[in-house]
Motif scaffolding. Sequence first.
Motif, PDB file in Angstrom:
ATOM      1  N   TYR A 213     125.465-111.575  54.039  1.00  0.00           N
ATOM      2  CA  TYR A 213     125.448-111.076  52.661  1.00  0.00           C
ATOM      3  C   TYR A 213     126.784-111.452  52.019  1.00  0.00           C
ATOM      4  O   TYR A 213     127.797-110.808  52.292  1.00  0.00           O
ATOM      5  CB  TYR A 213     125.292-109.550  52.638  1.00  0.00           C
ATOM      6  CG  TYR A 213     124.088-109.038  53.408  1.00  0.00           C
ATOM      7  CD1 TYR A 213     122.845-108.907  52.799  1.00  0.00           C
ATOM      8  CD2 TYR A 213     124.199-108.671  54.757  1.00  0.00           C
ATOM      9  CE1 TYR A 213     121.740-108.436  53.504  1.00  0.00           C
ATOM     10  CE2 TYR A 213     123.096-108.203  55.475  1.00  0.00           C
ATOM     11  CZ  TYR A 213     121.873-108.082  54.839  1.00  0.00           C
ATOM     12  OH  TYR A 213     120.794-107.619  55.544  1.00  0.00           O
ATOM     13  N   HIS A 228     112.378-101.505  52.130  1.00  0.00           N
ATOM     14  CA  HIS A 228     111.242-101.961  52.944  1.00  0.00           C
ATOM     15  C   HIS A 228     111.217-101.170  54.246  1.00  0.00           C
ATOM     16  O   HIS A 228     112.172-100.460  54.574  1.00  0.00           O
ATOM     17  CB  HIS A 228     111.384-103.454  53.276  1.00  0.00           C
ATOM     18  CG  HIS A 228     112.513-103.731  54.209  1.00  0.00           C
ATOM     19  ND1 HIS A 228     113.827-103.739  53.814  1.00  0.00           N
ATOM     20  CD2 HIS A 228     112.546-103.966  55.552  1.00  0.00           C
ATOM     21  CE1 HIS A 228     114.605-103.986  54.851  1.00  0.00           C
ATOM     22  NE2 HIS A 228     113.859-104.120  55.923  1.00  0.00           N
ATOM     23  N   ASP A 230     110.312-101.891  58.472  1.00  0.00           N
ATOM     24  CA  ASP A 230     110.112-102.998  59.399  1.00  0.00           C
ATOM     25  C   ASP A 230     108.706-102.870  59.984  1.00  0.00           C
ATOM     26  O   ASP A 230     108.282-101.791  60.385  1.00  0.00           O
ATOM     27  CB  ASP A 230     111.183-102.978  60.500  1.00  0.00           C
ATOM     28  CG  ASP A 230     112.580-103.239  59.921  1.00  0.00           C
ATOM     29  OD1 ASP A 230     112.675-103.742  58.783  1.00  0.00           O
ATOM     30  OD2 ASP A 230     113.570-102.929  60.609  1.00  0.00           O
ATOM     31  N   HIS A 285     114.295 -98.542  54.441  1.00  0.00           N
ATOM     32  CA  HIS A 285     115.732 -98.814  54.347  1.00  0.00           C
ATOM     33  C   HIS A 285     115.997 -99.991  53.419  1.00  0.00           C
ATOM     34  O   HIS A 285     115.075-100.702  53.018  1.00  0.00           O
ATOM     35  CB  HIS A 285     116.329 -99.037  55.745  1.00  0.00           C
ATOM     36  CG  HIS A 285     115.627-100.081  56.560  1.00  0.00           C
ATOM     37  ND1 HIS A 285     114.433 -99.870  57.201  1.00  0.00           N
ATOM     38  CD2 HIS A 285     115.935-101.377  56.822  1.00  0.00           C
ATOM     39  CE1 HIS A 285     114.051-100.958  57.822  1.00  0.00           C
ATOM     40  NE2 HIS A 285     114.948-101.904  57.611  1.00  0.00           N
ATOM     41  N   VAL A 287     119.626-102.676  51.893  1.00  0.00           N
ATOM     42  CA  VAL A 287     121.029-103.029  52.104  1.00  0.00           C
ATOM     43  C   VAL A 287     121.722-103.174  50.750  1.00  0.00           C
ATOM     44  O   VAL A 287     121.270-103.906  49.873  1.00  0.00           O
ATOM     45  CB  VAL A 287     121.161-104.340  52.914  1.00  0.00           C
ATOM     46  CG1 VAL A 287     122.616-104.773  52.992  1.00  0.00           C
ATOM     47  CG2 VAL A 287     120.582-104.164  54.315  1.00  0.00           C
ATOM     48  N   ARG A 295     129.283-109.504  54.400  1.00  0.00           N
ATOM     49  CA  ARG A 295     128.820-108.661  55.507  1.00  0.00           C
ATOM     50  C   ARG A 295     127.876-109.469  56.392  1.00  0.00           C
ATOM     51  O   ARG A 295     127.116-110.311  55.892  1.00  0.00           O
ATOM     52  CB  ARG A 295     128.081-107.447  54.945  1.00  0.00           C
ATOM     53  CG  ARG A 295     127.405-106.564  55.973  1.00  0.00           C
ATOM     54  CD  ARG A 295     126.790-105.340  55.290  1.00  0.00           C
ATOM     55  NE  ARG A 295     126.203-104.431  56.261  1.00  0.00           N
ATOM     56  CZ  ARG A 295     124.926-104.425  56.612  1.00  0.00           C
ATOM     57  NH1 ARG A 295     124.077-105.274  56.073  1.00  0.00           N
ATOM     58  NH2 ARG A 295     124.474-103.547  57.503  1.00  0.00           N
ATOM     59  N   SER A 297     124.978-109.032  59.673  1.00  0.00           N
ATOM     60  CA  SER A 297     124.231-108.108  60.533  1.00  0.00           C
ATOM     61  C   SER A 297     123.217-108.914  61.344  1.00  0.00           C
ATOM     62  O   SER A 297     122.929-110.069  61.019  1.00  0.00           O
ATOM     63  CB  SER A 297     123.521-107.040  59.704  1.00  0.00           C
ATOM     64  OG  SER A 297     122.376-107.568  59.081  1.00  0.00           O
TER      65      SER A 297
HETATM   66  O1  AKG Z   1     121.441-105.843  57.340  1.00  0.00           O
HETATM   67  C1  AKG Z   1     120.994-104.752  57.663  1.00  0.00           C
HETATM   68  O2  AKG Z   1     121.731-103.801  57.956  1.00  0.00           O
HETATM   69  C2  AKG Z   1     119.507-104.494  57.720  1.00  0.00           C
HETATM   70  C3  AKG Z   1     118.656-105.693  57.500  1.00  0.00           C
HETATM   71  C4  AKG Z   1     117.197-105.367  57.494  1.00  0.00           C
HETATM   72  O3  AKG Z   1     116.790-104.264  57.245  1.00  0.00           O
HETATM   73  C5  AKG Z   1     116.214-106.415  57.819  1.00  0.00           C
HETATM   74  O4  AKG Z   1     116.613-107.597  57.923  1.00  0.00           O
HETATM   75  O5  AKG Z   1     115.015-106.062  57.992  1.00  0.00           O
END
Ligand code: AKG
Length: 362
Positions: A213, A228, A230, A285, A287, A295, A297
């Motif tokens: 990000y 969204h 998962d 959740h 982001v 960032r 992840s």
């Molecule tokens: O980057 C994150 O903390 C979560 C990413 C996320 O929710 C996803 O890729 O499904």
Amino acid sequence: MDPAFIQAPEHRPSAISHQFAEGVPIIDLSPLLSPDSKKSNLLSIEFIDPATLSSLVDKIKHGCKDWGFFQVINHGVPIELRRAVEEVSIKFFGFPLPEKRKVRRDEENALGYYDEENTKNVRDWKEVFDFSVRSPIVIPELEGDSIKSVTTLANQWPENLPEMRSVCKAYAQATQKLAVRLLELISLSLGLPVSRLNDFFKDQTSFIRLNHYPPCPSPNEALGVGRHKDSGALTVLAQDDVGGLEVKRKNGEWVAVKPVPNSYIINIGDIIQVWSNDEYESAEHRVVVNSKRERFSMPFFYNPSAYEFIEPLEELVSEENPPNYLPYNWGHCYITRKLSNFKKRITENIQIQHFRVSKLNA
Ligand SMILES: O=C(O)CCC(=O)C(=O)O
Ligand SMILES: [Fe+2]
């Protein structure tokens, strides 16, 4: 900023949403690290004493039921492996765009680099690199007994980062072991035998996403990933120290998940919601991005075999608690969702709501 990124006012991150949530469960998995496996970092349920196991399972149940997610520490994934993937991820996303686009995903193959993903038809402020744990994976989409179509997904690796492939593979194996143990604990927490869910993953379609990000000039209007849930069974997510992940609580409030160094965030996915017949709910959740710091992840999406049909487990339904969902084929759901993100679609994505049995007919 390109209007494609701008969220509708009701979905923009609000100023009050950035407070870190109090009380997100942090579960210590060290009781599963048996003395002789400490070196190999192997988690095992076999050697744990019943009282310790039962207290651990209670914590998992609380995390799943009250939050839909939790964090784990002493999880057995070697820190060196995590650092190594973080390093290749930083290197890869640092490449010039034409270089990254050499391994770009396309309409046929949904694995590789991508920087134009939409969530619910709004563009995400991010770039990603996806690779699957097994490759290639052949995914039949089933309708009843007949095969509707077959899609093949194959990993693509950048030529000028030769170590990326082996580092990612080793990391995927380690996180997968953690996912297996977590699912066993979740199985116990639902009153099921420890290995009840394991067979669903024989030919797993799990994949890892490296997320980047970049700093965003307009963080109050855009999101790194829009709201969204998962769609798989569960997600094992590594976030760095920047923070930005927010989860929707049952009261509708968005709360930020505070980064805990070297921990993993575990999200319950839609499949567990369906298997448990709504005993557990997948957590919505998103982001949030910021204008100063980039960032990174890395979610590991633990997904079953494509040929599996997902429906409430027979042990968890009864006459009083009839199944809330009709069976659906995972391969079909997976391919539709993965390829639909490729392009904006007029139609809505497949959601488990589409398989919900209407209460009105009950
Ligand atoms: O980057 C994150 O903390 C979560 C990413 C996320 O929710 C996803 O890729 O499904
Ligand atoms: Fe997610």
